[in-house]
Each structure stands twice: as C-alpha cells, then as structure tokens.
Design a protein around this motif. Structure first.
Motif, mmCIF file in Angstrom:
data_model
loop_
_atom_site.group_PDB
_atom_site.id
_atom_site.type_symbol
_atom_site.label_atom_id
_atom_site.label_comp_id
_atom_site.label_asym_id
_atom_site.label_seq_id
_atom_site.Cartn_x
_atom_site.Cartn_y
_atom_site.Cartn_z
ATOM 1 N N PRO A 102 0.751 -1.042 -0.048
ATOM 2 C CA PRO A 102 -0.112 0.143 0.002
ATOM 3 C C PRO A 102 0.908 1.269 -0.008
ATOM 4 C CG PRO A 102 -0.035 -0.939 2.119
ATOM 5 C CD PRO A 102 0.868 -1.891 1.333
ATOM 6 N N ILE A 104 1.113 4.914 1.344
ATOM 7 C CA ILE A 104 0.839 6.032 2.220
ATOM 8 C C ILE A 104 1.868 6.932 2.372
ATOM 9 C CG2 ILE A 104 0.637 6.572 4.950
ATOM 10 C CD1 ILE A 104 0.011 3.798 5.337
ATOM 11 N N GLY A 111 -4.143 16.461 4.084
ATOM 12 C CA GLY A 111 -4.582 15.585 2.895
ATOM 13 C C GLY A 111 -4.787 16.607 1.799
ATOM 14 N N GLU A 120 -12.132 13.642 2.037
ATOM 15 C CA GLU A 120 -11.593 12.489 2.616
ATOM 16 C C GLU A 120 -11.238 11.231 1.673
ATOM 17 O OE1 GLU A 120 -14.558 9.321 4.999
ATOM 18 O OE2 GLU A 120 -14.448 11.397 5.755
ATOM 19 N N THR A 121 -12.296 11.415 0.353
ATOM 20 C CA THR A 121 -11.568 10.500 -0.672
ATOM 21 C C THR A 121 -11.800 11.322 -1.840
ATOM 22 O OG1 THR A 121 -13.928 9.879 -1.059
ATOM 23 C CG2 THR A 121 -12.392 8.362 0.428
ATOM 24 N N ASP A 148 -4.497 2.980 -5.199
ATOM 25 C CA ASP A 148 -4.755 4.050 -4.432
ATOM 26 C C ASP A 148 -3.666 4.375 -3.425
ATOM 27 O OD1 ASP A 148 -7.407 3.179 -5.353
ATOM 28 O OD2 ASP A 148 -7.834 1.911 -3.524
ATOM 29 N N LEU A 150 -3.002 6.729 0.275
ATOM 30 C CA LEU A 150 -3.307 7.471 1.379
ATOM 31 C C LEU A 150 -2.533 8.740 1.878
ATOM 32 C CD1 LEU A 150 -5.599 7.750 3.507
ATOM 33 C CD2 LEU A 150 -3.971 6.300 5.076
ATOM 34 N N ALA A 163 -2.592 4.865 10.616
ATOM 35 C CA ALA A 163 -2.593 4.740 9.202
ATOM 36 C C ALA A 163 -2.092 3.524 8.687
ATOM 37 C CB ALA A 163 -2.184 5.845 8.237
ATOM 38 N N GLN A 168 -8.772 3.938 10.860
ATOM 39 C CA GLN A 168 -9.123 5.159 10.151
ATOM 40 C C GLN A 168 -8.500 6.407 10.590
ATOM 41 O OE1 GLN A 168 -11.786 4.854 7.831
ATOM 42 N NE2 GLN A 168 -12.040 7.014 7.355
ATOM 43 N N THR A 172 -6.666 11.821 3.237
ATOM 44 C CA THR A 172 -7.241 11.775 1.967
ATOM 45 C C THR A 172 -6.720 10.417 1.137
ATOM 46 O OG1 THR A 172 -7.260 14.129 1.596
ATOM 47 C CG2 THR A 172 -7.615 12.684 -0.239
ATOM 48 N N LYS A 173 -7.888 9.702 1.012
ATOM 49 C CA LYS A 173 -7.729 8.555 0.140
ATOM 50 C C LYS A 173 -7.768 9.057 -1.053
ATOM 51 C CE LYS A 173 -8.663 3.578 -0.552
ATOM 52 N NZ LYS A 173 -9.320 2.361 -0.004
ATOM 53 N N ILE A 175 -8.251 7.398 -5.121
ATOM 54 C CA ILE A 175 -8.895 6.424 -5.529
ATOM 55 C C ILE A 175 -8.235 6.338 -7.044
ATOM 56 C CG2 ILE A 175 -10.784 5.069 -6.299
ATOM 57 C CD1 ILE A 175 -10.342 5.417 -3.103
#
Length: 177
Positions: A102, A104, A111, A120-121, A148, A150, A163, A168, A172-173, A175
């Motif tokens: 992932p 990050i 974010g 948030e996303t 994705d 984060l 994270a 949670q 900002t995630k 996508i």
C-alpha cells in the motif's frame, strides 16, 4: 510495530538546491532527474542518522522499517519519466507497485484540499492537472496502475502509525481504480 515499512524519502533541501540550480543555470531533464534522485539518497542518509533507521538499496519485503536509497534501484529500472512532474511521490508509488505494497504518503498537511475543504476521498482523475500536495504525475500513475494512495499528516502524533496499522485516520484516500 511488527510490519514492513519501506520509507521512500523526499529530496528535502537537497532537491531544493537542484531545483535552484536548474532554474538559474538550466539543466537537461536527465541531469535534473538524476540529481534530484541523488538528493533523495542524501535525505535518506539524514533521516537514517536522525532516526536510527536502516538504509536499503533494495526493493524487497522485510519485517521492520527501512529507508530506501532510490538512486541505485531507479538506475537499474529506469521506468519513470525524467521531469519535475515526477518527484518522490510518484517514485514512492512506483516502489509500492514493485513491492505490491500500500502507498501512504506522510506529509505536512492533512490531505488534499479542494475548494477549501479537506477531501476524505478523491478520484485520481479529479486531481489530474490540479495543484495539490502530490506531484503532477502521481494521479496518472495511480490511474494507469489501478492503485490507491493515502495522504496523511505525519507531523500529527500517532496519525502515521494508525494509518500503517490500517486504522481510520484524518487524511485523503486517492482512488486510482
């Protein structure tokens, strides 16, 4: 922490010096790229010295926390464009892709802000070509590879660790799928 973390350093003040030389004297895209990647290596040594974290020139999964020395890795696998649009953000995404990890990004803001509001996303396509806290190439890279990312504020105590644990967090995630 019992998890695998590969830190891809930014270039910090060392990359700023390369940008300054490029602006004042003019460098080819290739020279600026490799000098900036070497700046990331320099910042890696700084971070290792301050935090006592092991350095590695390899993209391998291994328990614990390590800081990547990206120059050798990227010279062996030169797959990214040589442009100021590609910074440590896209290089970190590339490393995450290569290690099936992932992504990050720890930074100094919460974010991505759009219209004055923390998102948030957000779909990577929404920020392609928009000035944000990520480099200009990252959204396209995420879309191309179905990844994705984060974005979290690493200056807030506990946020990055939460994270990394999959909890949670404010951030900002992005996508890319």
């Amino acid at each position: 922490m019992g998890i695998d973390v590969l830190v891809v350093p930014g270039g910090g003040p060392f990359a700023d010096m390369v940008r300054d030389v490029d602006e004042r004297k003019g460098l080819s895209n290739d020279a600026a790229h490799w000098m900036a990647v070497l700046a990331m290596d320099q910042y890696a040594y700084y971070l290792s010295d301050k935090a006592g974290i092991e350095l590695t020139p390899l993209l391998v999964k291994k328990r614990g926390v390590r800081i990547l020395l990206p120059y050798e890795v990227l010279k062996r696998q030169d797959e990214l464009p040589h442009s100021w649009d590609v910074t440590s953000d896209t290089i970190a995404a590339w490393a995450a892709l290569k290690t099936a990890s992932p992504l990050i990004k720890a930074t100094d803001v919460d974010g991505i802000m759009l219209d004055g509001r923390l998102q948030e996303t957000v779909n990577a396509s929404e920020i392609k070509g928009v000035e944000t806290c990520v480099d200009r190439a990252l959204p396209g890279f995420l879309i191309k590879h179905g990844m994705d990312a984060l974005i979290v504020n690493g200056l807030i105590p506990g946020r990055l660790e939460n994270a990394l644990r999959g909890n949670q967090v404010v951030g900002t995630k992005i996508i890319g799928r």
